[in-house]
Enzyme design. Sequence first.
Site, PDB file in Angstrom:
ATOM      1  N   LYS A  65       8.799  18.775   6.235  1.00  0.00           N
ATOM      2  CA  LYS A  65       7.786  17.906   5.643  1.00  0.00           C
ATOM      3  C   LYS A  65       7.513  16.724   6.570  1.00  0.00           C
ATOM      4  O   LYS A  65       8.254  16.477   7.521  1.00  0.00           O
ATOM      5  CB  LYS A  65       8.260  17.396   4.280  1.00  0.00           C
ATOM      6  N   ARG A  97      12.490  10.752 -10.533  1.00  0.00           N
ATOM      7  CA  ARG A  97      11.193  11.026  -9.920  1.00  0.00           C
ATOM      8  C   ARG A  97      10.522  12.155 -10.703  1.00  0.00           C
ATOM      9  O   ARG A  97      10.420  12.095 -11.932  1.00  0.00           O
ATOM     10  CB  ARG A  97      11.367  11.404  -8.439  1.00  0.00           C
ATOM     11  N   TYR A 152       7.074 -13.736  21.023  1.00  0.00           N
ATOM     12  CA  TYR A 152       6.541 -14.508  19.903  1.00  0.00           C
ATOM     13  C   TYR A 152       7.629 -15.290  19.177  1.00  0.00           C
ATOM     14  O   TYR A 152       8.752 -14.829  19.016  1.00  0.00           O
ATOM     15  CB  TYR A 152       5.852 -13.579  18.897  1.00  0.00           C
ATOM     16  N   MET A 163       3.446  -5.641  19.587  1.00  0.00           N
ATOM     17  CA  MET A 163       2.709  -4.444  19.218  1.00  0.00           C
ATOM     18  C   MET A 163       2.838  -3.363  20.279  1.00  0.00           C
ATOM     19  O   MET A 163       3.041  -2.186  19.954  1.00  0.00           O
ATOM     20  CB  MET A 163       1.233  -4.774  18.995  1.00  0.00           C
TER      21      MET A 163
END
Length: 366
Positions: A34, A132, A257, A305
């Site tokens: 999957k 679930r 950053y 990024m």
Amino acid sequence: MYPTEVIIHLDALRRNFQDLQRHAGECALVPVIKSDAYGHGLTQAGIALLSAGAKRLAVFRLEEALALRQAGVTAPVWVLLGALPQEAEKALAPDLRLACPHLEIARALSEVAAQRRATFHLHLTVDTGMGRLGFLPGEVPAAIAAISALPGLRLCGVFSHLAKAEDGEHPVTKAQIAHFKTILPTLPPSCQENHLCASTAWLNRRFPELPFARPGICLYAPATDAEGRAVNTRSVMTLRTRLISVKDMPAGSTISYNCLRTLDRPSRVAVAPLGYDDGYLRHLSNSGSALVRGQHAPILGTVCMSMIMLDVTDIPGAALDDEAVFLGRQGDQEITVHALAARAGTTPHEILCAIGHAAAHRIYAD
């Protein structure tokens, strides 16, 4: 070509499955592919696993099963979500086993089956404690009766999923296994494809006498059994790039950053063109390393990024265009998905899916 790439080692995947199946004895393993085979490529992984001896495959969505059929895969496919009511017509593809978590789906499938003079083969989904999808254990007898009365449906199996498979003494684990064992004698003779255990449950032998198990993550990364012995030792995915900058920087320089890292010594700082856009989690900022010239180069500061800074001060000769491996092996060193997951506070599943789904360049190697 842009240097950042994901390598999928199909031979490692095949050998992992064979190692696992040998360990499983007579329990037939149904590989779970999957989510694009956990980021490794749905059809490529499926075909490789079948060539390694798998007799069935398991996916989550009907769309994944249909993609396998379009790629020429004819082996039986278990669809663990089943077909949504609006997908009933498409679910007529041959040799699918569709999960059935509630009667609305069963009725929708039966209506199509009657119109098309077809038969859908179902696995009853039972919620033994995961919270679930699925029928609660006390609802199973009525569900079997209702489904058996609908035309065009044939129950082939029943399955559930353990919420805390790593802990065999947890009360929920004990209760789930007990519920599942209670259900089995109530099933019709057609229910022969019964399964409970995914990777962790199967490796920890939570219910070893079942005829089928659904290995997922243990196909793609090193795995050990309940006694800590290696069952397979191969990582299937490699994430690598090449350094695009190496420069000397003085002590006191801040990196990336938010000035997350301040250099406490004069350092050689390398830049790798890879970041969270490539699926490398930002949670790994200022933590972990990449392999450069067979040595660990610590990550400096925030994962950007598309760039990550590395400390190569203690790696002699580190230079522009050197290979940097962020997941996988270089020389006699390896960064495993388990190590990355532990540092990021997540699971190996998320790491592999994130990298595989983001990959701009995915290369298959034997």
